[in-house]
Write an enzyme that holds these catalytic residues in place. Sequence first.
Site, short mmCIF file in Angstrom:
data_model
loop_
_atom_site.label_atom_id
_atom_site.label_comp_id
_atom_site.label_asym_id
_atom_site.label_seq_id
_atom_site.Cartn_x
_atom_site.Cartn_y
_atom_site.Cartn_z
N HIS A 1 0.86 -1.18 0.00
CA HIS A 1 0.00 0.00 0.00
C HIS A 1 0.89 1.23 0.00
O HIS A 1 1.66 1.46 0.94
CB HIS A 1 -0.92 0.01 1.22
CG HIS A 1 -1.87 1.17 1.23
ND1 HIS A 1 -3.08 1.16 0.56
CD2 HIS A 1 -1.77 2.40 1.81
CE1 HIS A 1 -3.69 2.31 0.74
NE2 HIS A 1 -2.92 3.08 1.49
N CYS A 2 0.81 2.01 -1.06
CA CYS A 2 1.67 3.19 -1.20
C CYS A 2 1.04 4.36 -0.44
O CYS A 2 -0.02 4.86 -0.82
CB CYS A 2 1.83 3.54 -2.68
SG CYS A 2 2.91 4.96 -2.97
N VAL A 3 1.71 4.80 0.62
CA VAL A 3 1.17 5.90 1.43
C VAL A 3 1.28 7.23 0.70
O VAL A 3 0.53 8.17 0.99
CB VAL A 3 1.91 5.97 2.78
CG1 VAL A 3 1.65 4.73 3.60
CG2 VAL A 3 3.41 6.17 2.58
N GLY B 1 -1.77 6.86 -1.56
CA GLY B 1 -2.98 6.45 -0.87
C GLY B 1 -3.72 5.33 -1.56
O GLY B 1 -4.94 5.23 -1.47
N GLN B 2 -2.99 4.46 -2.26
CA GLN B 2 -3.60 3.35 -2.98
C GLN B 2 -2.62 2.19 -3.07
O GLN B 2 -1.41 2.38 -3.03
CB GLN B 2 -4.02 3.78 -4.39
CG GLN B 2 -4.70 2.69 -5.21
CD GLN B 2 -5.36 3.24 -6.45
OE1 GLN B 2 -6.38 3.90 -6.38
NE2 GLN B 2 -4.78 2.96 -7.60
#
Length: 291
Positions: free
Chosen positions: A131-133, A136-137
């Site tokens: 999950h790429c912070v 946000g996805q």
Amino acid sequence: MTSFAAKVFCRVERVCRHLPVALNTFLVFSITGEVSYLVLVEAPLEADQQKTVWSSRWKTVHLLAQYFMLLNICWNAMLFLRTNPSIKGVFLGGEGVGQGWRYCYTCETHTPPRCSHCYDCKVCVLRRDHHCVFFGQCVGFRNYRYFICCLLFMWSGLLYATLMNAEVFIVILKEGVTVHSVLLLLIPWIMLVSGQVSARAFAFAFIADTCVVGFLLVSAFFFFHLCLMIRGQTTREWYSTRRPYNLGLLGNLRHSLGVRWYLCWLSPLIPSPLPGDGIHFQVTGSLEPSR
């Protein structure tokens, strides 16, 4: 009272979720504007070169390269955010469930290997990487191409911006390595608040620092994921010594970037369909799509 607190919490959570994207967008366009200023105004510094044909061509080439990278960063990021990496719309059918399949009690469906549930996105993601912070996805099977291409152009753009800002470091350190110059490079905010530097000097120092720090961080992310892509692994599989999904170098590139992997990095508009994209997954215990 409880419902009001829940609504406030949901709004705060929604704002915090989009905050990294807004911050990244601000930094990208700030760096682009500062480098454009360096190209158009500050360089070349010699007076006899300011109005030469060489200077005009030099600026044109630099601006075209700069905005080519900016366009690819923005377009890949937009397509990454708009591409749904979840299992929704994928037919996970068959006569039975193969080895390695699991049942997600949250989504109430069977999921193939390498698919896992993301509690931030609240959905199961096909070949979930992480999950790429910053966006946000989740990064998954369908949007991995846009993620790695965005990292590539961010890396090249920050490398270019760092080299262009070398003149800024030279100007700051031209009188030697003094306490003032070191503090300006390390803590420009404090120097601005204390009135030690002008707003212009602060802006140049801050963006130059951002370019260097951003380049180091993006380099680590980019080369790590490049290594994973070549090895046919995801971030979740990095610590495993086994590589059951390794298809070889060309196979891994096709599986991650599509059949036109050699062209897709030029522009996100170049179609490069993923092998088996849109086709149901066979019940064989493998996540490799049926061909």
